[in-house]
Motif scaffolding. Structure first.
Motif, PDB file in Angstrom:
ATOM      1  N   ASP A 128      -0.966   4.991  -3.093  1.00  0.00           N
ATOM      2  CA  ASP A 128      -0.009   5.247  -2.010  1.00  0.00           C
ATOM      3  C   ASP A 128       0.022   4.011  -1.123  1.00  0.00           C
ATOM      4  O   ASP A 128      -0.976   3.692  -0.473  1.00  0.00           O
ATOM      5  CB  ASP A 128      -0.408   6.476  -1.205  1.00  0.00           C
ATOM      6  CG  ASP A 128       0.661   6.880  -0.202  1.00  0.00           C
ATOM      7  OD1 ASP A 128       1.698   6.190  -0.148  1.00  0.00           O
ATOM      8  OD2 ASP A 128       0.440   7.871   0.511  1.00  0.00           O
ATOM      9  N   PRO A 129       1.143   3.247  -1.084  1.00  0.00           N
ATOM     10  CA  PRO A 129       1.160   2.008  -0.294  1.00  0.00           C
ATOM     11  C   PRO A 129       0.938   2.257   1.195  1.00  0.00           C
ATOM     12  O   PRO A 129       0.315   1.434   1.870  1.00  0.00           O
ATOM     13  CB  PRO A 129       2.543   1.427  -0.591  1.00  0.00           C
ATOM     14  CG  PRO A 129       3.358   2.557  -1.098  1.00  0.00           C
ATOM     15  CD  PRO A 129       2.421   3.479  -1.770  1.00  0.00           C
ATOM     16  N   TYR A 130       1.440   3.367   1.735  1.00  0.00           N
ATOM     17  CA  TYR A 130       1.227   3.653   3.150  1.00  0.00           C
ATOM     18  C   TYR A 130      -0.250   3.942   3.447  1.00  0.00           C
ATOM     19  O   TYR A 130      -0.777   3.529   4.478  1.00  0.00           O
ATOM     20  CB  TYR A 130       2.095   4.845   3.582  1.00  0.00           C
ATOM     21  CG  TYR A 130       3.575   4.582   3.452  1.00  0.00           C
ATOM     22  CD1 TYR A 130       4.248   3.851   4.433  1.00  0.00           C
ATOM     23  CD2 TYR A 130       4.295   5.043   2.355  1.00  0.00           C
ATOM     24  CE1 TYR A 130       5.625   3.602   4.319  1.00  0.00           C
ATOM     25  CE2 TYR A 130       5.651   4.789   2.231  1.00  0.00           C
ATOM     26  CZ  TYR A 130       6.311   4.070   3.221  1.00  0.00           C
ATOM     27  OH  TYR A 130       7.652   3.817   3.105  1.00  0.00           O
ATOM     28  N   GLU A 131      -0.903   4.633   2.495  1.00  0.00           N
ATOM     29  CA  GLU A 131      -2.324   4.932   2.687  1.00  0.00           C
ATOM     30  C   GLU A 131      -3.162   3.673   2.584  1.00  0.00           C
ATOM     31  O   GLU A 131      -4.160   3.516   3.297  1.00  0.00           O
ATOM     32  CB  GLU A 131      -2.769   5.965   1.654  1.00  0.00           C
ATOM     33  CG  GLU A 131      -4.207   6.405   1.818  1.00  0.00           C
ATOM     34  CD  GLU A 131      -4.607   7.421   0.779  1.00  0.00           C
ATOM     35  OE1 GLU A 131      -5.792   7.781   0.732  1.00  0.00           O
ATOM     36  OE2 GLU A 131      -3.720   7.873   0.003  1.00  0.00           O
ATOM     37  N   VAL A 132      -2.776   2.756   1.686  1.00  0.00           N
ATOM     38  CA  VAL A 132      -3.534   1.508   1.540  1.00  0.00           C
ATOM     39  C   VAL A 132      -3.424   0.659   2.808  1.00  0.00           C
ATOM     40  O   VAL A 132      -4.408   0.068   3.284  1.00  0.00           O
ATOM     41  CB  VAL A 132      -3.042   0.736   0.308  1.00  0.00           C
ATOM     42  CG1 VAL A 132      -3.701  -0.635   0.238  1.00  0.00           C
ATOM     43  CG2 VAL A 132      -3.335   1.517  -0.974  1.00  0.00           C
ATOM     44  N   LEU A 133      -2.222   0.581   3.392  1.00  0.00           N
ATOM     45  CA  LEU A 133      -2.039  -0.212   4.617  1.00  0.00           C
ATOM     46  C   LEU A 133      -2.510   0.518   5.868  1.00  0.00           C
ATOM     47  O   LEU A 133      -2.714  -0.107   6.920  1.00  0.00           O
ATOM     48  CB  LEU A 133      -0.565  -0.586   4.761  1.00  0.00           C
ATOM     49  CG  LEU A 133      -0.034  -1.602   3.738  1.00  0.00           C
ATOM     50  CD1 LEU A 133       1.478  -1.758   3.881  1.00  0.00           C
ATOM     51  CD2 LEU A 133      -0.714  -2.944   3.917  1.00  0.00           C
ATOM     52  N   GLY A 134      -2.661   1.825   5.776  1.00  0.00           N
ATOM     53  CA  GLY A 134      -3.118   2.584   6.920  1.00  0.00           C
ATOM     54  C   GLY A 134      -2.043   2.856   7.942  1.00  0.00           C
ATOM     55  O   GLY A 134      -2.341   2.901   9.151  1.00  0.00           O
ATOM     56  N   SER A 136       1.825   5.164   8.756  1.00  0.00           N
ATOM     57  CA  SER A 136       2.521   6.403   8.428  1.00  0.00           C
ATOM     58  C   SER A 136       3.727   6.108   7.549  1.00  0.00           C
ATOM     59  O   SER A 136       4.152   4.966   7.381  1.00  0.00           O
ATOM     60  CB  SER A 136       2.972   7.112   9.712  1.00  0.00           C
ATOM     61  OG  SER A 136       3.924   6.313  10.403  1.00  0.00           O
ATOM     62  N   ALA A 137       4.278   7.148   6.982  1.00  0.00           N
ATOM     63  CA  ALA A 137       5.429   6.994   6.088  1.00  0.00           C
ATOM     64  C   ALA A 137       6.695   6.612   6.833  1.00  0.00           C
ATOM     65  O   ALA A 137       7.684   6.210   6.191  1.00  0.00           O
ATOM     66  CB  ALA A 137       5.649   8.282   5.298  1.00  0.00           C
ATOM     67  N   ILE A 144       4.354  -2.494   9.621  1.00  0.00           N
ATOM     68  CA  ILE A 144       3.768  -2.754   8.292  1.00  0.00           C
ATOM     69  C   ILE A 144       3.204  -4.166   8.223  1.00  0.00           C
ATOM     70  O   ILE A 144       2.114  -4.390   7.670  1.00  0.00           O
ATOM     71  CB  ILE A 144       4.832  -2.524   7.211  1.00  0.00           C
ATOM     72  CG1 ILE A 144       5.185  -1.037   7.124  1.00  0.00           C
ATOM     73  CG2 ILE A 144       4.358  -3.028   5.856  1.00  0.00           C
ATOM     74  CD1 ILE A 144       6.334  -0.725   6.193  1.00  0.00           C
ATOM     75  N   SER A 145       3.891  -5.149   8.808  1.00  0.00           N
ATOM     76  CA  SER A 145       3.400  -6.529   8.792  1.00  0.00           C
ATOM     77  C   SER A 145       2.119  -6.644   9.606  1.00  0.00           C
ATOM     78  O   SER A 145       1.166  -7.338   9.207  1.00  0.00           O
ATOM     79  CB  SER A 145       4.476  -7.472   9.329  1.00  0.00           C
ATOM     80  OG  SER A 145       5.635  -7.412   8.532  1.00  0.00           O
ATOM     81  N   LEU A 181       6.449  -2.243  -0.043  1.00  0.00           N
ATOM     82  CA  LEU A 181       7.142  -1.819   1.177  1.00  0.00           C
ATOM     83  C   LEU A 181       8.068  -2.885   1.746  1.00  0.00           C
ATOM     84  O   LEU A 181       8.895  -2.575   2.615  1.00  0.00           O
ATOM     85  CB  LEU A 181       6.114  -1.405   2.231  1.00  0.00           C
ATOM     86  CG  LEU A 181       5.226  -0.203   1.859  1.00  0.00           C
ATOM     87  CD1 LEU A 181       4.228   0.083   2.959  1.00  0.00           C
ATOM     88  CD2 LEU A 181       6.061   1.021   1.540  1.00  0.00           C
ATOM     89  N   THR A 182       7.957  -4.136   1.290  1.00  0.00           N
ATOM     90  CA  THR A 182       8.775  -5.202   1.874  1.00  0.00           C
ATOM     91  C   THR A 182       9.751  -5.812   0.880  1.00  0.00           C
ATOM     92  O   THR A 182      10.757  -6.393   1.286  1.00  0.00           O
ATOM     93  CB  THR A 182       7.860  -6.308   2.431  1.00  0.00           C
ATOM     94  OG1 THR A 182       7.023  -6.808   1.380  1.00  0.00           O
ATOM     95  CG2 THR A 182       7.005  -5.770   3.575  1.00  0.00           C
ATOM     96  N   ASP A 183       9.472  -5.742  -0.421  1.00  0.00           N
ATOM     97  CA  ASP A 183      10.316  -6.378  -1.433  1.00  0.00           C
ATOM     98  C   ASP A 183      11.105  -5.288  -2.166  1.00  0.00           C
ATOM     99  O   ASP A 183      10.504  -4.377  -2.773  1.00  0.00           O
ATOM    100  CB  ASP A 183       9.462  -7.171  -2.414  1.00  0.00           C
ATOM    101  CG  ASP A 183      10.300  -8.037  -3.354  1.00  0.00           C
ATOM    102  OD1 ASP A 183      11.535  -7.976  -3.261  1.00  0.00           O
ATOM    103  OD2 ASP A 183       9.703  -8.747  -4.171  1.00  0.00           O
ATOM    104  N   PRO A 184      12.429  -5.332  -2.169  1.00  0.00           N
ATOM    105  CA  PRO A 184      13.210  -4.292  -2.871  1.00  0.00           C
ATOM    106  C   PRO A 184      12.970  -4.279  -4.377  1.00  0.00           C
ATOM    107  O   PRO A 184      12.942  -3.216  -5.007  1.00  0.00           O
ATOM    108  CB  PRO A 184      14.658  -4.649  -2.532  1.00  0.00           C
ATOM    109  CG  PRO A 184      14.576  -5.495  -1.316  1.00  0.00           C
ATOM    110  CD  PRO A 184      13.293  -6.244  -1.401  1.00  0.00           C
TER     111      PRO A 184
END
Length: 740
Positions: A128-134, A136-137, A144-145, A181-184
């Motif tokens: 889960d990319p949101y969980e890895v970065l810590g 929320s969705a 995110i940055s 989360l940043t690259d389409p």
């Protein structure tokens, strides 16, 4: 570029190497690679042991059906069964321990690889990319940055140089989550393939665990030394040892020693052969001479017992001094064994008893080596004086003495001793009693043939009701009344296995004429010319009470060798030589397992008019002087046909070149068993070698293909168009010469 500035090396890493390339170290692949290496060893080794176990089970079952059941052989079989049990063999061999450890290591590697793969699949499934970065969705790009920069400072490799629990995979997952989360494009790849980099059908990497790289080059150095230096060195040592062996267990140095001693003119008597047998270099480490353990004193005691018996004279022994410490000791031990001395009665002879067991276990290995060397010794005098001979090497008499040594070691007696000593429980007193009793044989019972014909077979026919005597009249019990019932039963077991008759049949030598042979028949020409390829067929027929019958599944008949520490398998030696020059032409060893069983009518000799002693005289003890032979009337022997018996037939074809010079030659064929005495047979052949037949070219004045069948038959000469059997290619059967 100066040292410390190149790519892949960081000066701030305190001398530790950090890879900055895209190559990954896959721990799961390394475990699978090592498991595959172990499988390459475990599976073939296990299959080989299973096949060997299955073969041994079949051989043991066949041996159990055909082995001797006398008291001595049964006791030896019980000891061998305890020593050779499956679990004892498994724990005794280091190779089995290595195989068990390899299977254990393989199981550990497979479990570790399965756990590592399952963990990776779980991580990939719960990525889960949101969980890895810590975050929320619903976080934006700026949040995110900021989370990525904060987490990258925590998980960067340069920030965790001294952290033992650091995992580089966490930093890789952080980069993948940020790209999703940043690259389409990465987001689309993640949705379609589950990976921001797209389809990952083939993955390249180094199949080494990460801890190997983290600990530096020590493990790699050890791995390189093992694979490059140690493993090739072990293979080279094994190969060098194999090069020293001519056969599976006899070394090249032993063959050279046998060749040196057998070529000596002093090796002409049988007493030198036990000495030569004990000098084999295989016994240098298996029967070491240790004076500090009392071997010297024990050998001296044996000499003090042997010399008064007249069976061994140390002064008359022509010892070959080669500086071998085990040489004299083995010679004394073998002579004491042939004299049937009890080692257990001598103090300090326990080691000599173990040495004797080792010496006897090598009979089937060293005797063939002695025969091979004795049959191939160069004969310089024969080659110089006799140009037209069948062979220029080997000694027939020395080959026969080597086979006689095998017979003597199997039965613990000398060839000059009485044949009756082969019977279980027989000694000098029993032999004397049999020789003095002349009730059924005018000259006394002196050979096994006399014992069978006049004593044992009469009792057997009396029990079956085929003899004129009553069943209660047991000649063997009357003759050997000093023995117990168990000893008489052992003698009965021995006589069942000892061959009743041995027939040696030799077909007249012939030459195969390929010009007159066809696909169905071969033309055999008994006329032998110089330098022809001669074929000699030899057949050995062995008749006994308990013969091998493969149809009934009775198994191979094993001989009764109760004094050997192992179960002997019977074999027969065929020796073809020049009778005049004592030169060997061919030598062949035929195991009894190759015999073909055939039915044959047995001829029995009955004595007409012979009367057994009454019951009162059987119980008296005053007839051992041999004077009771005058009280009975000897009748003439009548031959009659009895029931069919199974006869084991061994066949072999000798092929050799005829001498280059014509003349009359004499060949002799010997047939000798390797475990019994008194069964040696030989046949002498007179061969007339003619002048060398030169091939005659076929002259044709016209092309026969232009003629019809009638014209070709008319044009053929009369002697070529004759319809006799010789012109039609029908083989002529040469005459056979038999010796029984």
């Amino acid at each position: 570029m100066p040292f410390g500035q190149e790519e892949g090396y960081d000066a701030s890493s305190r001398g530790k190497y950090r890879s900055r390339s895209d190559m990954q170290y896959d721990s799961s692949s390394s475990l699978i690679f090592m498991a595959c290496l172990l499988l390459m060893y475990c599976v073939p080794a296990s299959l080989q042991r299973w096949w060997r176990w299955r073969r041994n089970r079949v051989q043991e079952a066949a041996a159990a059906r055909g082995r001797c059941h006398c008291s001595g052989c049964s006791a030896r079989h019980a000891r061998e069964h305890v020593k050779a049990s499956a679990w004892r063999r498994a724990f005794r061999r280091p190779s089995n321990w290595m195989l068990a450890l390899a299977w254990l290591a393989l199981a550990v590697l497979l479990v570790a690889a399965a756990r590592s793969s399952s963990l990776e699949r779980e991580r990939a499934a719960h990525f889960d990319p949101y969980e890895v970065l810590g975050v929320s969705a619903y976080a934006g790009k700026e949040e995110i940055s900021r989370a990525y920069r904060r987490r990258s400072l925590e998980l960067h490799p340069d920030k965790n140089l001294d952290n033992p629990n650091y995992r580089p995979q966490d930093f890789v997952r952080l980069n993948q989550a940020y790209r999703v989360l940043t690259d389409p494009v990465a987001a689309e790849n993640y949705q379609r393939y589950g990976n921001p980099d797209g389809f990952q059908g083939t993955k390249y990497g180094i199949a080494l665990p990460l801890w190997v790289v983290e600990r530096g080059n020590v493990v790699l150095l050890v791995y390189g030394v093992l694979m490059i230096a140690v493993f090739p060195a072990l293979v080279g040592i094994w190969w060098r040892r194999r090069l020293q062996l001519v056969t599976d267990h006899v070394s090249r140095n032993t063959y050279q020693l046998f060749a040196e001693l057998l070529a000596s003119p002093s090796v002409v008597k049988f007493r030198n052969y036990p000495e030569l047998y004990g000098a084999a270099l295989e016994f240098e480490k298996r029967t070491p001479f240790a004076p500090e353990l009392g071997d010297g004193e024990a050998v001296s005691r044996l000499l003090q017992v042997l010399q008064p018996l007249g069976r061994f004279d140390y002064q008359q022994q022509k010892l070959f001094n080669r500086g071998l410490p085990h040489f004299t000791m083995n010679n004394v031990i073998l002579n004491a064994y042939l004299a049937r001395l009890d080692f257990t009665s001598l103090a300090g002879a326990e080691r000599l008893q173990r040495h004797l067991e080792v010496l006897l276990r090598h009979v089937d290995l060293l005797i063939p080596a002695m025969v091979d060397v004795a049959g191939a010794v160069p004969r310089v005098e024969v080659a110089a004086k006799h140009q037209g001979v069948f062979s220029r090497g080997g000694y027939v008499d020395r080959v026969i003495r080597a086979v006689q040594l095998s017979q003597s070691l199997c039965q613990a007696m000398l060839p000059t001793d009485s044949e009756l000593l082969q019977l279980p429980g027989f000694g000098a007193s029993e032999v004397k009693v049999c020789a003095a009793n002349k009730r059924w044989c005018a000259g006394g019972v002196r050979t096994l043939a006399d014992f069978r014909q006049h004593v044992w077979e009469v009792d057997r026919r009396a029990v079956r009701g085929e003899a004129r005597e009553e069943a209660s009249a047991s000649r063997m019990r009357y003759l050997l009344r000093m023995m117990s019932d168990a000893q008489l039963a052992d003698i009965d077991q021995f006589m069942r296995r000892y061959p009743r008759a041995v027939r040696l049949e030799v077909v007249q030598p012939y030459v195969i004429d390929n010009d007159r042979s066809d696909d169905q028949h071969e033309y055999r020409d008994t006329g032998i010319h110089a330098l022809d390829t001669v074929t000699l067929e030899v057949r050995i027929g062995i008749e006994r009470e308990e013969s091998v019958d493969p149809a009934s599944g009775s198994g191979e008949c094993r001989p009764c060798c109760r004094r050997l520490p192992y179960e002997k398998r019977e074999a027969w030696w065929l020796v073809l030589g020049d009778a005049k020059l004592n030169a060997v032409v061919h030598v062949k060893r035929l195991p009894l397992s190759q015999a073909v069983v055939r039915k044959r009518a047995r001829m029995v000799r009955d004595s007409v008019g012979s009367v057994d002693p009454p019951e009162s005289s059987k119980e008296s003890d005053d007839d051992d002087d041999g004077d009771d032979g005058d009280d009975e009337m000897e009748g003439e022997e009548v031959e009659r046909a009895a029931d069919d018996v199974c006869e084991e037939v061994l066949e072999h074809k000798f092929q050799f070149y005829a001498p280059p010079q014509p003349g009359a030659y004499k060949l002799v064929v010997h047939a000798l068993p390797d475990c019994y005495l008194g069964l040696n047979r030989h046949v002498v052949l007179d061969i007339d070698v003619q002048e060398r037949k030169l091939p005659q070219p076929e002259t044709r004045y016209f092309d026969p293909s232009d003629l019809s069948d009638e014209e070709e038959g008319a044009a053929m000469p009369a002697h070529e168009s004759s319809s006799d059997s010789e012109a039609e290619g029908v083989p002529r059967e040469p005459e056979s010469i038999a010796a029984e």
